[in-house]
Design a protein around this motif. Structure first.
Motif, PDB file in Angstrom:
ATOM      1  N   ASP A  61       0.377   5.816  -6.385  1.00  0.00           N
ATOM      2  CA  ASP A  61      -0.337   4.542  -6.460  1.00  0.00           C
ATOM      3  C   ASP A  61      -1.175   4.380  -5.185  1.00  0.00           C
ATOM      4  N   GLU A  62      -2.502   4.463  -5.317  1.00  0.00           N
ATOM      5  CA  GLU A  62      -3.366   4.470  -4.131  1.00  0.00           C
ATOM      6  C   GLU A  62      -3.176   3.220  -3.267  1.00  0.00           C
ATOM      7  N   ASP A  63      -3.071   2.062  -3.912  1.00  0.00           N
ATOM      8  CA  ASP A  63      -2.907   0.823  -3.130  1.00  0.00           C
ATOM      9  C   ASP A  63      -1.570   0.816  -2.385  1.00  0.00           C
ATOM     10  N   ALA A  64      -0.524   1.270  -3.063  1.00  0.00           N
ATOM     11  CA  ALA A  64       0.800   1.304  -2.424  1.00  0.00           C
ATOM     12  C   ALA A  64       0.807   2.285  -1.250  1.00  0.00           C
ATOM     13  N   ASN A 104      -1.843   3.234   0.576  1.00  0.00           N
ATOM     14  CA  ASN A 104      -2.640   2.672   1.677  1.00  0.00           C
ATOM     15  C   ASN A 104      -1.876   1.564   2.402  1.00  0.00           C
ATOM     16  N   ALA A 105      -1.196   0.715   1.633  1.00  0.00           N
ATOM     17  CA  ALA A 105      -0.431  -0.381   2.251  1.00  0.00           C
ATOM     18  C   ALA A 105       0.735   0.171   3.076  1.00  0.00           C
ATOM     19  N   GLN A 158      -0.550   1.678   6.300  1.00  0.00           N
ATOM     20  CA  GLN A 158      -0.951   0.597   7.223  1.00  0.00           C
ATOM     21  C   GLN A 158       0.271  -0.089   7.822  1.00  0.00           C
TER      22      GLN A 158
END
Ligand code: NAD
Length: 260
Positions: A66-69, A71-72, A75
């Motif tokens: 999951d790209e958003d997961a 990246n988060a 970060q």
């Protein structure tokens, strides 16, 4: 060589090989984000390893597909630990079928976890590594990065693919201080392998004892499993190595099953 003060992300670190790598890094003074699909398990491992020290661990919920997961999670690691110096892309699963029986959905799931996961975590870490002019990426390959076995078309395809990603990163990252490696274990007794024993017995029509003695260990020189500690020591070597001399290299640890 030591890892004091290095900040690391290990995916799939709530279990098996990833947990052993996190333990090795923390015992040598590094801090580690335990990034895993299973948050509860990651939190338990983070607490256990922080208590052992001297480094500390944080838990990060991350589905590597999951790209958003991803990246988060990267970060969060940078926010909590201060940087990301080492990425170990380790999360993985195994699904075995003959090619003609392999459900397309399961094929795609395998490639997503092993290949998309490696790509997305690398992509998310690189800007931080390039900005600081240093970084180490370690992919958890397998003997199946260099060899094939029946029933494992998706796994073999994905693990071969990691060799290409690692070599490309070695070339792109070379002048920016980022190096790339693949560790290629033989059979290691983790939940991933325990699950395969009855499945392979069923699919190959042999006993579970024969799966272990013939399929898993039959080609080793000493009929021994590789251990999680063997792989953690290699992951430590690549991460702690003082220069970029080893970039682009892969190393096999398989009790002589595969030699190159
Ligand atoms: P394991 O099942 O003990 O641990 C795998 C971990 O990955 C689990 O904690 C799981 O929750 C996590 N995970 C699964 N899917 C995920 C996802 N989408 N996002 C984030 N985390 C996810 O397995 P292991 O044997 O320790 O395997 C670790 C790696 O080592 C895998 O890449 C595997 O292919 C590789 N490997 C294992 C062996 C072996 O014999 N055990 C041999 C060669 C390579």
């Amino acid at each position: 060589m030591n890892m004091t003060g290095k900040n690391c992300i290990v995916t799939g670190a709530a279990s098996g090989i990833g947990k052993a790598i996190a333990l090795k890094y923390i015992s040598d003074g590094a801090n580690v984000a335990i990034a895993d699909l299973k948050l509860d398990a990651a939190q338990a491992v983070a607490a256990e390893l922080t208590a052992m020290g001297p480094g500390r661990a944080i838990a990060v919920e991350m589905d590597v597909t999951d790209e958003d997961a991803v990246n988060a999670g990267v970060q969060k690691t940078v926010d909590d630990l201060g940087s990301v110096d080492v990425l170990v892309s380790n999360a993985g699963i195994q699904i075995v079928h003959r090619i003609e029986d392999f459900p397309f959905s399961e094929w795609k799931k395998m490639l997503a976890i092993h290949l998309d996961g490696a790509f997305l975590t690398t992509k998310a870490c690189l800007p931080h590594m390039y900005a600081q002019g240093s970084g180490t990426v370690i992919y958890m390959g397998s003997v199946h990065s260099k060899e094939a076995s029946p029933l494992k078309s998706a796994y073999v395809t994905a693990k071969h693919g990691l060799m290409g990603l690692s070599r490309t990163l070695a070339k792109e990252g070379g002048l920016k201080g980022v190096r790339s490696h693949v560790i290629c274990p033989g059979f290691v007794k983790t939940p991933l392998v325990e699950k395969q024993i009855p499945e392979q017995a069923r699919d190959l029509g042999i006993s579970e004892e024969e799966v272990v003695s013939k399929v898993m260990l039959g080609k080793t020189v000493d009929t021994e499993f590789t251990t999680i500690e063997d792989i953690a020591n290699l992951a430590w070597l690549f991460a702690a190595f003082p220069t970029n001399a080893l970039t682009g290299q892969s190393i096999v640890a398989s009790h002589g099953w595969f030699m190159n």
